[in-house]
Write a protein that holds these residues in place. Sequence first.
Motif, PDB file in Angstrom:
ATOM      1  N   ASN A  88     -94.757-115.460 -21.488  1.00  0.00           N
ATOM      2  CA  ASN A  88     -94.455-115.382 -20.031  1.00  0.00           C
ATOM      3  C   ASN A  88     -93.281-116.115 -19.410  1.00  0.00           C
ATOM      4  O   ASN A  88     -92.992-116.166 -18.507  1.00  0.00           O
ATOM      5  N   ASP A  89     -92.324-116.333 -20.566  1.00  0.00           N
ATOM      6  CA  ASP A  89     -91.092-116.984 -20.269  1.00  0.00           C
ATOM      7  C   ASP A  89     -89.889-116.114 -20.793  1.00  0.00           C
ATOM      8  O   ASP A  89     -88.729-116.534 -20.804  1.00  0.00           O
ATOM      9  N   VAL A  90     -90.207-114.918 -20.893  1.00  0.00           N
ATOM     10  CA  VAL A  90     -89.209-113.924 -21.169  1.00  0.00           C
ATOM     11  C   VAL A  90     -89.238-112.642 -20.357  1.00  0.00           C
ATOM     12  O   VAL A  90     -90.521-112.061 -20.119  1.00  0.00           O
ATOM     13  N   ALA A  91     -88.044-112.295 -19.903  1.00  0.00           N
ATOM     14  CA  ALA A  91     -88.099-111.127 -19.146  1.00  0.00           C
ATOM     15  C   ALA A  91     -88.286-109.850 -19.847  1.00  0.00           C
ATOM     16  O   ALA A  91     -88.321-109.757 -21.120  1.00  0.00           O
ATOM     17  N   PRO A  92     -88.873-108.855 -19.239  1.00  0.00           N
ATOM     18  CA  PRO A  92     -89.029-107.508 -19.545  1.00  0.00           C
ATOM     19  C   PRO A  92     -87.708-106.935 -20.272  1.00  0.00           C
ATOM     20  O   PRO A  92     -86.780-107.291 -19.854  1.00  0.00           O
ATOM     21  N   ASP A  93     -87.886-105.924 -21.392  1.00  0.00           N
ATOM     22  CA  ASP A  93     -86.852-105.301 -21.962  1.00  0.00           C
ATOM     23  C   ASP A  93     -86.041-104.543 -20.942  1.00  0.00           C
ATOM     24  O   ASP A  93     -84.717-104.519 -21.206  1.00  0.00           O
ATOM     25  N   SER A  94     -86.606-104.002 -19.875  1.00  0.00           N
ATOM     26  CA  SER A  94     -85.574-103.356 -19.025  1.00  0.00           C
ATOM     27  C   SER A  94     -84.680-104.383 -18.232  1.00  0.00           C
ATOM     28  O   SER A  94     -83.741-103.734 -17.658  1.00  0.00           O
ATOM     29  N   LEU A  95     -85.038-105.552 -18.434  1.00  0.00           N
ATOM     30  CA  LEU A  95     -83.893-106.521 -17.640  1.00  0.00           C
ATOM     31  C   LEU A  95     -83.171-107.334 -18.776  1.00  0.00           C
ATOM     32  O   LEU A  95     -82.201-107.935 -18.367  1.00  0.00           O
ATOM     33  N   GLY A  96     -83.439-106.956 -20.209  1.00  0.00           N
ATOM     34  CA  GLY A  96     -82.424-107.686 -21.161  1.00  0.00           C
ATOM     35  C   GLY A  96     -83.112-108.644 -21.875  1.00  0.00           C
ATOM     36  O   GLY A  96     -82.792-109.001 -22.841  1.00  0.00           O
ATOM     37  N   SER A  97     -84.401-108.717 -21.775  1.00  0.00           N
ATOM     38  CA  SER A  97     -85.481-109.717 -22.812  1.00  0.00           C
ATOM     39  C   SER A  97     -84.986-110.888 -22.804  1.00  0.00           C
ATOM     40  O   SER A  97     -85.082-111.456 -23.878  1.00  0.00           O
ATOM     41  N   TYR A  98     -84.531-111.620 -21.796  1.00  0.00           N
ATOM     42  CA  TYR A  98     -83.664-112.890 -21.767  1.00  0.00           C
ATOM     43  C   TYR A  98     -84.952-113.937 -21.715  1.00  0.00           C
ATOM     44  O   TYR A  98     -85.876-113.701 -20.965  1.00  0.00           O
ATOM     45  N   ALA A  99     -84.672-114.949 -22.259  1.00  0.00           N
ATOM     46  CA  ALA A  99     -85.665-116.194 -21.931  1.00  0.00           C
ATOM     47  C   ALA A  99     -85.152-117.045 -21.001  1.00  0.00           C
ATOM     48  O   ALA A  99     -84.123-117.032 -20.426  1.00  0.00           O
ATOM     49  N   HIS A 100     -86.143-117.456 -20.178  1.00  0.00           N
ATOM     50  CA  HIS A 100     -85.684-118.339 -19.028  1.00  0.00           C
ATOM     51  C   HIS A 100     -84.793-119.526 -19.390  1.00  0.00           C
ATOM     52  O   HIS A 100     -83.684-119.819 -18.769  1.00  0.00           O
ATOM     53  N   ARG A 101     -84.964-120.235 -20.419  1.00  0.00           N
ATOM     54  CA  ARG A 101     -84.139-121.331 -20.901  1.00  0.00           C
ATOM     55  C   ARG A 101     -82.707-120.708 -21.185  1.00  0.00           C
ATOM     56  O   ARG A 101     -81.935-121.703 -21.292  1.00  0.00           O
ATOM     57  N   ALA A 102     -82.418-119.522 -21.663  1.00  0.00           N
ATOM     58  CA  ALA A 102     -81.275-119.080 -21.820  1.00  0.00           C
ATOM     59  C   ALA A 102     -80.338-118.553 -20.808  1.00  0.00           C
ATOM     60  O   ALA A 102     -79.255-118.415 -20.824  1.00  0.00           O
ATOM     61  N   VAL A 103     -81.128-118.653 -19.435  1.00  0.00           N
ATOM     62  CA  VAL A 103     -80.313-118.262 -18.373  1.00  0.00           C
ATOM     63  C   VAL A 103     -80.331-119.245 -16.998  1.00  0.00           C
ATOM     64  O   VAL A 103     -80.117-118.970 -15.848  1.00  0.00           O
ATOM     65  N   THR A 104     -80.903-120.466 -17.500  1.00  0.00           N
ATOM     66  CA  THR A 104     -81.026-121.599 -16.223  1.00  0.00           C
ATOM     67  C   THR A 104     -79.503-121.669 -15.521  1.00  0.00           C
ATOM     68  O   THR A 104     -79.424-122.013 -14.585  1.00  0.00           O
ATOM     69  N   TRP A 105     -78.469-121.270 -16.219  1.00  0.00           N
ATOM     70  CA  TRP A 105     -77.055-121.658 -16.002  1.00  0.00           C
ATOM     71  C   TRP A 105     -76.942-120.739 -14.747  1.00  0.00           C
ATOM     72  O   TRP A 105     -75.871-120.931 -13.846  1.00  0.00           O
ATOM     73  N   HIS A 153     -81.887-108.703   1.375  1.00  0.00           N
ATOM     74  CA  HIS A 153     -82.777-107.935   0.179  1.00  0.00           C
ATOM     75  C   HIS A 153     -83.241-109.126  -0.834  1.00  0.00           C
ATOM     76  O   HIS A 153     -82.681-110.105  -0.834  1.00  0.00           O
ATOM     77  N   THR A 154     -84.454-108.852  -1.501  1.00  0.00           N
ATOM     78  CA  THR A 154     -84.657-109.312  -2.658  1.00  0.00           C
ATOM     79  C   THR A 154     -84.617-108.406  -3.886  1.00  0.00           C
ATOM     80  O   THR A 154     -85.216-107.419  -3.851  1.00  0.00           O
ATOM     81  N   GLY A 155     -84.496-108.988  -4.960  1.00  0.00           N
ATOM     82  CA  GLY A 155     -84.316-107.969  -6.105  1.00  0.00           C
ATOM     83  C   GLY A 155     -84.409-108.495  -7.666  1.00  0.00           C
ATOM     84  O   GLY A 155     -84.378-109.967  -7.510  1.00  0.00           O
ATOM     85  N   GLU A 156     -84.454-107.846  -8.614  1.00  0.00           N
ATOM     86  CA  GLU A 156     -84.421-108.630  -9.932  1.00  0.00           C
ATOM     87  C   GLU A 156     -82.891-108.484 -10.569  1.00  0.00           C
ATOM     88  O   GLU A 156     -81.857-107.894 -10.144  1.00  0.00           O
ATOM     89  N   VAL A 157     -83.009-109.509 -11.520  1.00  0.00           N
ATOM     90  CA  VAL A 157     -81.623-109.821 -12.309  1.00  0.00           C
ATOM     91  C   VAL A 157     -81.910-109.336 -13.552  1.00  0.00           C
ATOM     92  O   VAL A 157     -82.642-109.961 -14.405  1.00  0.00           O
ATOM     93  N   ALA A 158     -80.685-108.273 -14.117  1.00  0.00           N
ATOM     94  CA  ALA A 158     -80.650-107.900 -15.670  1.00  0.00           C
ATOM     95  C   ALA A 158     -79.612-108.838 -15.989  1.00  0.00           C
ATOM     96  O   ALA A 158     -78.649-108.784 -15.640  1.00  0.00           O
ATOM     97  N   VAL A 159     -79.886-109.382 -17.406  1.00  0.00           N
ATOM     98  CA  VAL A 159     -78.801-109.730 -18.202  1.00  0.00           C
ATOM     99  C   VAL A 159     -78.787-109.395 -19.820  1.00  0.00           C
ATOM    100  O   VAL A 159     -79.298-109.936 -20.438  1.00  0.00           O
ATOM    101  N   PRO A 160     -78.468-108.065 -19.727  1.00  0.00           N
ATOM    102  CA  PRO A 160     -78.220-107.780 -21.226  1.00  0.00           C
ATOM    103  C   PRO A 160     -77.329-108.418 -21.893  1.00  0.00           C
ATOM    104  O   PRO A 160     -76.265-108.716 -21.549  1.00  0.00           O
ATOM    105  N   HIS A 161     -77.494-108.671 -23.294  1.00  0.00           N
ATOM    106  CA  HIS A 161     -76.535-109.358 -24.059  1.00  0.00           C
ATOM    107  C   HIS A 161     -75.534-108.465 -24.573  1.00  0.00           C
ATOM    108  O   HIS A 161     -74.259-108.853 -24.383  1.00  0.00           O
ATOM    109  N   GLN A 162     -75.813-107.169 -24.674  1.00  0.00           N
ATOM    110  CA  GLN A 162     -74.747-106.287 -25.171  1.00  0.00           C
ATOM    111  C   GLN A 162     -73.616-106.185 -24.468  1.00  0.00           C
ATOM    112  O   GLN A 162     -72.565-106.118 -24.859  1.00  0.00           O
ATOM    113  N   SER A 163     -73.603-105.958 -22.940  1.00  0.00           N
ATOM    114  CA  SER A 163     -72.376-105.744 -22.111  1.00  0.00           C
ATOM    115  C   SER A 163     -71.722-106.912 -21.810  1.00  0.00           C
ATOM    116  O   SER A 163     -70.775-106.645 -21.435  1.00  0.00           O
ATOM    117  N   GLY A 164     -72.604-107.972 -21.688  1.00  0.00           N
ATOM    118  CA  GLY A 164     -71.769-109.124 -21.154  1.00  0.00           C
ATOM    119  C   GLY A 164     -71.517-109.258 -19.791  1.00  0.00           C
ATOM    120  O   GLY A 164     -70.959-110.146 -19.303  1.00  0.00           O
TER     121      GLY A 164
END
Length: 256
Positions: A88-105, A153-164
């Motif tokens: 439950n600490d990982v975003a769905p694949d559609s948003l980049g499958s990032y872990a919370h601790r990896a995006v606290t910045w 607005h309120t929306g989702e944040v995608a952080v894919p590793h591939q594109s940067g």
Amino acid sequence: MQMQDKVTDGQLSDEQSREIAETIREELARRRISRQALAEQAKLSLSTLEKALGGRRPFTLATTVRLEQALGVSLRKSTAVVTPPAANDVAPDSLGSYAHRAVTWLEDVYITLRPSFGDKDAIFAYRTEIVWEPKVSSLVFREGERTDAAYEHTGEVAVPHQSGFIYLVIIKHGQHRVITVSRPTVAGEMYGIISTLRAGPGSQLTPIAAPIAYVPLRNVAKPSLGRVGPDDANHALYGKHLRRTVEESFALFLSV
């Protein structure tokens, strides 16, 4: 005996060190920051960082963790050294499958800047907060203090590793608004493009794209919000940020 010393010192393998060095070099190039700046942020000596990046010494686990915290990305790709985060600490694949601790910045309160769609000399400024939302297991962004409150607005944040790049996405009743920004600079600022609809007379809507900048609230001593005109004390600073989007090629706008 030599192998035991390596384990005790927490040194990573040569292959892992090469992978980490390559990832760090990519992040430095994407964010346009120097090795000196990264070393200071990670509380490492420049010499230590240079030797590790140059392959003259392996990365240690402690050094890698400091660099991960400074960059806000996971550098360790091998399952031998990565501890899987809770489901439950990982975003769905559609948003980049990032872990919370990896995006606290990314979690911060920003002043959002874009050109005013109705006044060519003005800059539109409002607050945007990016936070982790456990209910949806991802980062979300929330806009506030807009003069046109109906369009907050309120929306989702995608952080894919591939594109940067980072994507702030709103999908509402089939309509999409997408903001694409760079990863933060060393000062925490993000620059990119907003693609949305401009409201005209009556129910008229027109597709529009414009430069956009996210500046951490703490970076501006006395921020101005709303429609900021040329007579405002922050107009020159805000304009400098928007011009940086294009002048430093964070985004390109092609003419026909």
